[in-house]
Structures are given as C-alpha cells and as structure tokens.
Write an enzyme that holds these catalytic residues in place. Structure first.
Site, PDB file in Angstrom:
ATOM      1  N   SER A 133      39.892 -38.956   6.060  1.00  0.00           N
ATOM      2  CA  SER A 133      38.681 -39.735   6.345  1.00  0.00           C
ATOM      3  C   SER A 133      37.372 -38.991   6.109  1.00  0.00           C
ATOM      4  CB  SER A 133      38.703 -40.245   7.790  1.00  0.00           C
ATOM      5  OG  SER A 133      39.663 -41.255   7.934  1.00  0.00           O
ATOM      6  N   LYS A 167      35.126 -40.292   3.478  1.00  0.00           N
ATOM      7  CA  LYS A 167      34.296 -41.474   3.745  1.00  0.00           C
ATOM      8  C   LYS A 167      32.805 -41.130   3.819  1.00  0.00           C
ATOM      9  CE  LYS A 167      38.260 -43.530   6.086  1.00  0.00           C
ATOM     10  NZ  LYS A 167      38.889 -43.887   7.372  1.00  0.00           N
ATOM     11  N   TYR A 184      40.896 -46.547  -2.343  1.00  0.00           N
ATOM     12  CA  TYR A 184      40.777 -46.032  -0.967  1.00  0.00           C
ATOM     13  C   TYR A 184      41.863 -45.000  -0.657  1.00  0.00           C
ATOM     14  CZ  TYR A 184      41.008 -45.981   4.135  1.00  0.00           C
ATOM     15  OH  TYR A 184      41.051 -45.572   5.444  1.00  0.00           O
ATOM     16  N   TYR A 231      36.200 -41.348  15.419  1.00  0.00           N
ATOM     17  CA  TYR A 231      36.992 -42.447  15.997  1.00  0.00           C
ATOM     18  C   TYR A 231      36.591 -42.658  17.460  1.00  0.00           C
ATOM     19  CZ  TYR A 231      39.683 -40.716  12.001  1.00  0.00           C
ATOM     20  OH  TYR A 231      40.057 -40.251  10.777  1.00  0.00           O
ATOM     21  N   VAL A 253      42.496 -37.241   9.589  1.00  0.00           N
ATOM     22  CA  VAL A 253      43.804 -37.011  10.224  1.00  0.00           C
ATOM     23  C   VAL A 253      44.620 -35.938   9.513  1.00  0.00           C
ATOM     24  CG1 VAL A 253      43.944 -39.286  11.309  1.00  0.00           C
ATOM     25  CG2 VAL A 253      44.899 -38.951   9.008  1.00  0.00           C
TER      26      VAL A 253
END
Length: 312
Positions: A67, A70, A194, A246, A264
């Site tokens: 992530s 992102k 993605y 998160y 992660v």
C-alpha cells in the site's frame, strides 16, 4: 548548548534494539507470497535535508511495498486530473478495515480516502483512463525509478500473481464501485494495474529516496527538481497523517507524530517535514495491518531526533 544527536548513531542503535526484540508481530498470510516473509528482518533508512543517508539493518533488501505505492499513485493521479479526483474519492479516515465493503455501500460507492483499498482502486482507475494498462504500469514504475534514482526497481511478479489469485474482496470492491460509476474502465484492467503496483519491490534506501520530495515541499533538495507544488506536498502529507495506517492512523499520529504510509509487506514510509525522508521495514504486522517493529522504531526515531510535527 546541547548538540543535535548523530543520525547514523541513532539509526544504528534503533536497528540493534529492533533486532533483539522478541515481539515481532505476525506476517500477512492472506496474500500467500507474503506469508513466506522472514519476521526476523528489520531495515531502516533515513535521508536528511543535505542528502546524507543513515542506514540500519536490512536496509538494502527489496520487499513488497504494497500500500505504500498508493502515495505515488495518488501523486500521479493528482498530476493528471487535479482536484477532480476528489469527486471520486474522499479524504476522511475510514474507521473501518482497509478492505471493508460496508462503508462503500453506505456511502454509495465513494471510498473514504485514497489509501484504503477501494480508494486506491479508484485512484488507479483515474490514472488508467485513456491509456492501456501496460502503459500505465510502465508510467508508475518509471516514476518510482526516477524519484529513487534507481532504474533496477521492478514488480515482483510472484506477489502480483498471488494477489490476483486471492484478491476476491478487491474484485468485489471494484465491481461495487463500477455499479455506481466510480470506476470508468473495465474492472479487470483497473485491478490488474492495482495488483501490480502494490507488488513493486523496493529497499528502505530506495523508498526513502523516492519520497524525499514530500519531506521538502514537493522538491528533491539535492537536485532542486520540483515533483509537485508545495501546497500539494502538504496535502498529500496531511492525508498520510490522517489515513496512512488503516485503523491505526490515530495511534500512529499519537505515538510517532509524523505523516506516513504503511503496507502489509511490513514497510512504512514517513516524512519529517523539512528534515528527513524515512523508510522502515519489518514484515511482522500488528492487529491493524501495520509493521509492529516499524512503528516502534519510528516512535523511537522521532523521539530521539525531536522530529514530531506536533512539537519536539
């Protein structure tokens, strides 16, 4: 008169402390390829405003950034379509799991922020519009190679394939957004891009290099090259601070006090604005999906260097 702490010494000490800790969290198992990660690993890289690099532990070993990618796809999407992006994705913390579908239904297909899975899929879709998936993946990879000044950064195809085989919840999220018109492109295309950008592998050193522009008002201080305008860098940092970890984003702000983004794969990228760009990696995760030792190490670094954005 007190002397500023020696950065390399602080990083070396923290890496030694982390190596000896028995509490290492649990590696991500829902992506089979990540389940094979070695929880004994720990790496840290810090690059200060003068370009000095402080390294500790396994800082040169590539890992799956997941992530953290992102942050860079958000930067690219804002470059392509500007603030129109915010019609398709919000900027608020979610308070739900990073792959939750409940909130998406409640809010009629508009994801809460660009860093939860649904939001990052919507951002990927915005970059993809008008282009072929392979072209866009090339753009993302070249952007990271350029920022890190390292042409050898690649996508870990085994991790990407592992995600595509098991990413049923992401498929559900994408189809749900497609039903509301938030996703414009074929779902398979958007998800393919993605899964692949989440599977990019980088070392702590490369990641700290790639994110330097966010620590220095949008420009790389060593080259003077402006990646984004200062205002955009501030806003990306703001979203990292509030949404970058998160469900653990508030706890991270409370303990570390720096904008950051976790993945992660066990990596965390963080910035001390005006001072340093930081990357840590330890594959064992806490209950929120953030690197357990990575967060502890960043808390120690911010404390010893006096780097919290909320006051030393």
């Amino acid at each position: 008169m007190t002397h500023a702490p020696n950065l390399q010494q602080v990083v070396t000490e923290i890496a030694d402390e982390m190596r000896q800790r028995p509490d290492r969290g649990a590696v991500a198992t829902y992506i089979p390829e990540l389940a094979r990660s070695d929880p004994s690993k720990f790496g840290m890289a810090v690059i200060d405003a003068d370009g000095r690099v402080a390294l500790g532990g396994d800082s040169e070993e590539p890992f799956s950034i997941q992530s953290i990618s992102k942050v860079f796809t958000l930067t690219l999407a804002l470059g392509r379509i500007g603030d129109r992006l915010w019609r398709r994705v919000g900027r608020e913390p979610s308070g739900s799991a990073f792959n939750s579908i409940v909130q998406l239904e409640y809010e009629q297909g508009i994801p809460r922020n660009p860093f939860i899975n649904a939001g990052a899929i919507a951002v990927t879709d915005a970059i993809l519009s008008g282009h072929k998936p392979r072209e866009v993946l090339g753009d993302i990879l070249r952007f990271l190679q350029f920022l890190a000044d390292h042409s050898a950064i690649t996508i870990d195809e085994a991790v990407a394939a592992s995600e595509q085989r098991t990413g049923f919840r992401n498929v559900a999220l994408a189809n749900y957004m497609k039903a509301y018109g938030v996703i414009e492109n074929p779902v398979d295309y958007t998800l393919g891009v993605y899964f692949h950008h989440c599977a990019i592998a980088m070392s702590c050193r490369q990641l700290a290099m790639a994110g330097r522009f966010l620590a220095h008002q949008g420009r790389n201080p060593s080259t003077g090259y402006a990646v984004v305008q200062p205002e955009r860098a501030r806003r990306i940092n703001a979203i990292m601070l509030t949404c970058g970890h998160y469900d653990g984003s508030g706890e991270f702000a409370y303990r570390v006090g720096l904008p950051g983004k976790s993945g992660v794969g066990g990596g965390i990228f963080a910035v001390a604005p005006g001072k340093a760009s930081i990357a840590v990696w330890s594959p064992g995760l806490d209950d929120s999906g953030n690197s357990h030792l990575g967060r502890i190490a960043l808390e120690k670094l911010a404390h010893r260097m006096g780097w919290s954005i909320f006051g030393a």
